[in-house]
Write an enzyme that holds these catalytic residues in place. Structure first.
Site, PDB file in Angstrom:
ATOM      1  N   HIS A   1      42.025  16.312  50.709  1.00 48.30           N
ATOM      2  CA  HIS A   1      43.328  15.890  50.184  1.00 48.30           C
ATOM      3  C   HIS A   1      44.382  16.867  50.658  1.00 48.30           C
ATOM      4  O   HIS A   1      44.112  18.059  50.766  1.00 48.30           O
ATOM      5  CB  HIS A   1      43.305  15.848  48.643  1.00 48.30           C
ATOM      6  CG  HIS A   1      44.389  15.017  48.065  1.00 48.30           C
ATOM      7  ND1 HIS A   1      45.656  15.508  47.849  1.00 48.30           N
ATOM      8  CD2 HIS A   1      44.408  13.714  47.685  1.00 48.30           C
ATOM      9  CE1 HIS A   1      46.401  14.541  47.350  1.00 48.30           C
ATOM     10  NE2 HIS A   1      45.682  13.450  47.242  1.00 48.30           N
TER      11      HIS A   1
ATOM     12  N   ASP B   1      39.203   8.583  45.518  1.00 46.34           N
ATOM     13  CA  ASP B   1      38.510   7.436  46.101  1.00 46.34           C
ATOM     14  C   ASP B   1      36.993   7.587  46.134  1.00 46.34           C
ATOM     15  O   ASP B   1      36.293   6.620  46.409  1.00 46.34           O
ATOM     16  CB  ASP B   1      39.021   7.196  47.533  1.00 46.34           C
ATOM     17  CG  ASP B   1      40.397   6.547  47.541  1.00 46.34           C
ATOM     18  OD1 ASP B   1      40.733   5.882  46.548  1.00 46.34           O
ATOM     19  OD2 ASP B   1      41.130   6.712  48.527  1.00 46.34           O
TER      20      ASP B   1
HETATM   21  N1  ACO Z   1      35.759  15.089  56.084  1.00 42.83           N
HETATM   22  C1  ACO Z   1      35.643  16.064  57.013  1.00 42.83           C
HETATM   23  N2  ACO Z   1      36.617  16.933  57.330  1.00 42.83           N
HETATM   24  C2  ACO Z   1      37.771  16.791  56.702  1.00 42.83           C
HETATM   25  C3  ACO Z   1      37.980  15.805  55.712  1.00 42.83           C
HETATM   26  C4  ACO Z   1      36.911  14.930  55.424  1.00 42.83           C
HETATM   27  N3  ACO Z   1      37.044  13.951  54.525  1.00 42.83           N
HETATM   28  N4  ACO Z   1      39.235  15.900  55.253  1.00 42.83           N
HETATM   29  C5  ACO Z   1      39.813  16.919  55.903  1.00 42.83           C
HETATM   30  N5  ACO Z   1      38.931  17.455  56.786  1.00 42.83           N
HETATM   31  C6  ACO Z   1      39.167  18.594  57.687  1.00 42.83           C
HETATM   32  C7  ACO Z   1      39.892  18.122  58.946  1.00 42.83           C
HETATM   33  O1  ACO Z   1      38.986  17.733  59.956  1.00 42.83           O
HETATM   34  C8  ACO Z   1      40.674  19.364  59.307  1.00 42.83           C
HETATM   35  O2  ACO Z   1      39.773  20.278  59.877  1.00 42.83           O
HETATM   36  P1  ACO Z   1      40.265  21.337  61.004  1.00 42.83           P
HETATM   37  O3  ACO Z   1      41.302  22.188  60.334  1.00 42.83           O
HETATM   38  O4  ACO Z   1      39.014  22.064  61.350  1.00 42.83           O
HETATM   39  O5  ACO Z   1      40.817  20.505  62.132  1.00 42.83           O
HETATM   40  C9  ACO Z   1      41.092  19.924  57.965  1.00 42.83           C
HETATM   41  O6  ACO Z   1      40.072  19.491  57.039  1.00 42.83           O
HETATM   42  C10 ACO Z   1      42.435  19.418  57.481  1.00 42.83           C
HETATM   43  O7  ACO Z   1      42.378  17.996  57.442  1.00 42.83           O
HETATM   44  P2  ACO Z   1      43.585  17.051  57.750  1.00 42.83           P
HETATM   45  O8  ACO Z   1      43.073  15.693  58.091  1.00 42.83           O
HETATM   46  O9  ACO Z   1      44.523  17.697  58.719  1.00 42.83           O
HETATM   47  O10 ACO Z   1      44.267  17.049  56.321  1.00 42.83           O
HETATM   48  P3  ACO Z   1      45.457  16.120  55.875  1.00 42.83           P
HETATM   49  O11 ACO Z   1      46.066  16.790  54.727  1.00 42.83           O
HETATM   50  O12 ACO Z   1      46.322  15.749  57.024  1.00 42.83           O
HETATM   51  O13 ACO Z   1      44.718  14.767  55.428  1.00 42.83           O
HETATM   52  C11 ACO Z   1      43.331  13.339  54.185  1.00 42.83           C
HETATM   53  C12 ACO Z   1      44.304  14.505  54.139  1.00 42.83           C
HETATM   54  C13 ACO Z   1      43.925  12.185  55.031  1.00 42.83           C
HETATM   55  C14 ACO Z   1      43.116  12.811  52.786  1.00 42.83           C
HETATM   56  C15 ACO Z   1      42.011  13.827  54.808  1.00 42.83           C
HETATM   57  O14 ACO Z   1      41.410  14.782  53.959  1.00 42.83           O
HETATM   58  C16 ACO Z   1      41.053  12.681  55.071  1.00 42.83           C
HETATM   59  O15 ACO Z   1      41.150  12.026  56.119  1.00 42.83           O
HETATM   60  N6  ACO Z   1      40.101  12.381  54.131  1.00 42.83           N
HETATM   61  C17 ACO Z   1      39.219  11.256  54.257  1.00 42.83           C
HETATM   62  C18 ACO Z   1      39.933   9.955  53.881  1.00 42.83           C
HETATM   63  C19 ACO Z   1      40.179   9.872  52.389  1.00 42.83           C
HETATM   64  O16 ACO Z   1      39.293  10.103  51.582  1.00 42.83           O
HETATM   65  N7  ACO Z   1      41.384   9.447  52.044  1.00 42.83           N
HETATM   66  C20 ACO Z   1      41.783   9.264  50.644  1.00 42.83           C
HETATM   67  C21 ACO Z   1      42.705  10.344  50.195  1.00 42.83           C
HETATM   68  S1  ACO Z   1      43.186  10.125  48.505  1.00 42.83           S
HETATM   69  C22 ACO Z   1      44.330   8.888  48.585  1.00 42.83           C
HETATM   70  O17 ACO Z   1      45.055   8.755  49.520  1.00 42.83           O
HETATM   71  C23 ACO Z   1      44.387   7.950  47.512  1.00 42.83           C
END
Ligand code: ACO
Length: 377
Positions: A260, A313
């Site tokens: 998140h 989620d």
């Molecule tokens: N699984 C694996 N790695 C992850 C995950 C995950 N679910 N979430 C974040 N990371 C990692 C990224 O790969 C990144 O790693 P790095 O720094 O080594 O490149 C780091 O954590 C930061 O992640 P970002 O995607 O840049 O974080 P951002 O804040 O932009 O995105 C998000 C947040 C979209 C929720 C992300 O965590 C994600 O894609 N999660 C999976 C989808 C999800 O569950 N979405 C629902 C969110 S809750 C809602 O919207 C209601």
């Protein structure tokens, strides 16, 4: 001065807001200053709608009047039902919801009205009709007639009744109600921002909500709950959890339902939904619940220190599937709740509105010649 780009607008405040508050380190979410743990325990969705829209908890008379207005506004016009009937059965219910919400506005010529009373009528209509649209689409795509809304049921119970034809038992009704309370608002997330941008152009609230629905549908946002269930089903057994998750981690695949932008610990909504999922699994013996707990354990083992924990989620899909809600309706159920927050933000946006018009850092060429088509390579 060189302009700076903030990818994903991380850390950029785009508005002042008094609707909800998140502390991502302390796992705290508040609506109008009240913790969602308290609201989840003592309140219900209809009351939370008024809390978000008005800024404070309602008195009994106000709550009764709001409930009566919601009940009155639940039914869909024949033209909207005809339109939903024409949508492809294999289409995603989120798309059906987005299309139908945009169309509903066309049936109300006064939708552009901006007096407080007209704004309030639109809010009631949108909150009331979204569950009816979803239930009607779900029934019609499986060849059943839509079930007209009941007038003596709560928002949560009425949705289940329109979806299944049966009034849910008290535990199921309360579980859905709590889930709606937990999903009703969440500060400046992608769909809320999308709605505020559209609202800032003075577009009508049906356009605001349909654009927010589009933003919510993506798998990085509300669409993740459906993906979580697919992952759990694909994993299939407890023994398969660790190898699957570790392979995903090695391949740098995103694990849906985790991570998140704001929470760097367990999402407080996931804490409550996990308890509800556990209670439902105890009743039904759902094998996916222990599997989900094991996935959570393995992911936290690898990623917890990096701040990647279960988000809202992760357990919501399990809760909804236990109620017999089809997986592709999980995100639309999220929308049944979140429309209250979107509309509260719409009203807040209009108060002292200024159209959103950000800037960019241009990286393309300048002063290029126009090449006639026959001379282009
Ligand atoms: N699984 C694996 N790695 C992850 C995950 C995950 N679910 N979430 C974040 N990371 C990692 C990224 O790969 C990144 O790693 P790095 O720094 O080594 O490149 C780091 O954590 C930061 O992640 P970002 O995607 O840049 O974080 P951002 O804040 O932009 O995105 C998000 C947040 C979209 C929720 C992300 O965590 C994600 O894609 N999660 C999976 C989808 C999800 O569950 N979405 C629902 C969110 S809750 C809602 O919207 C209601």
């Amino acid at each position: 001065m060189t302009k700076q780009v903030f990818p994903g607008l991380e850390g950029v405040a785009i508005a002042e807001s008094s609707i909800s508050f998140v502390d991502g380190q302390k796992s705290r979410l508040e609506y109008r200053g009240i913790g969602i743990d308290e609201l989840g325990e003592h309140s219900h969705f209809e009351e939370v709608c008024l809390l978000l829209l008005n800024g404070s908890l309602p008195g009994q008379k106000e709550l009764d009047e709001f409930r009566a207005k919601l009940v009155d506004a639940r039914a869909l016009k024949g033209g909207v039902i005809d339109l939903i009937k024409c949508l492809p059965k294999e289409g995603h219910p989120m798309d059906a919801l987005q299309a139908a919400v945009a169309a509903v506005g066309m049936f109300y010529p006064g939708r552009h009205g901006m007096t407080p009373a007209e704004q309030r009528d639109s809010c009631v209509r949108l909150i009331a009709k979204i569950p009816t649209i979803l239930a009607a689409f779900q029934r019609m795509r499986q060849g059943d007639d839509p079930i007209p809304p009941g007038d003596d049921l709560s928002h949560a119970a009425n949705f289940m009744y329109m979806l299944t034809g049966e009034v849910p038992d008290e535990f199921t009704e309360r579980t859905l109600d709590v889930a709606l309370v937990l999903h009703a608002d969440h500060t400046m997330n992608a769909s809320t921002f999308a709605g505020r941008v559209v609202g800032s152009t003075l577009a009508d609230p049906y356009c605001v909500v349909s654009s927010a629905l589009g933003a919510l549908s993506g798998p990085l946002h509300g669409g993740a709950n459906e993906e979580v269930l697919k992952l759990l089903q694909a994993i299939g057994t407890i023994e398969n959890v660790r190898p699957t998750i570790e392979r995903m981690i090695a391949n740098k695949e995103k694990i849906m339902g985790f991570g998140h932008r704001v929470y760097k610990t367990m999402d407080p909504r996931a804490v409550i939904l996990k308890q509800r999922a556990a209670q439902l699994a105890q009743r039904s013996g759902n094998p996916l619940f222990p599997l989900a707990v094991e996935v959570e354990k393995v992911v936290i083992e690898h990623y917890g220190a990096k701040g990647i924990w279960p988000n809202v989620d992760f357990y919501s899909g399990l809760v909804y599937s236990e109620m017999g809600i089809p997986p592709d309706c999980f995100t639309p159920v999220f929308a049944i709740a979140r429309v209250a927050g979107w509309l509260a933000h719409w009203l807040e946006q209009l108060d002292g509105n200024r159209i959103y018009r950000p800037t960019q850092v241009y990286t393309g060429p300048h002063e290029q010649p126009y090449v006639p088509i026959e001379q282009r390579r």
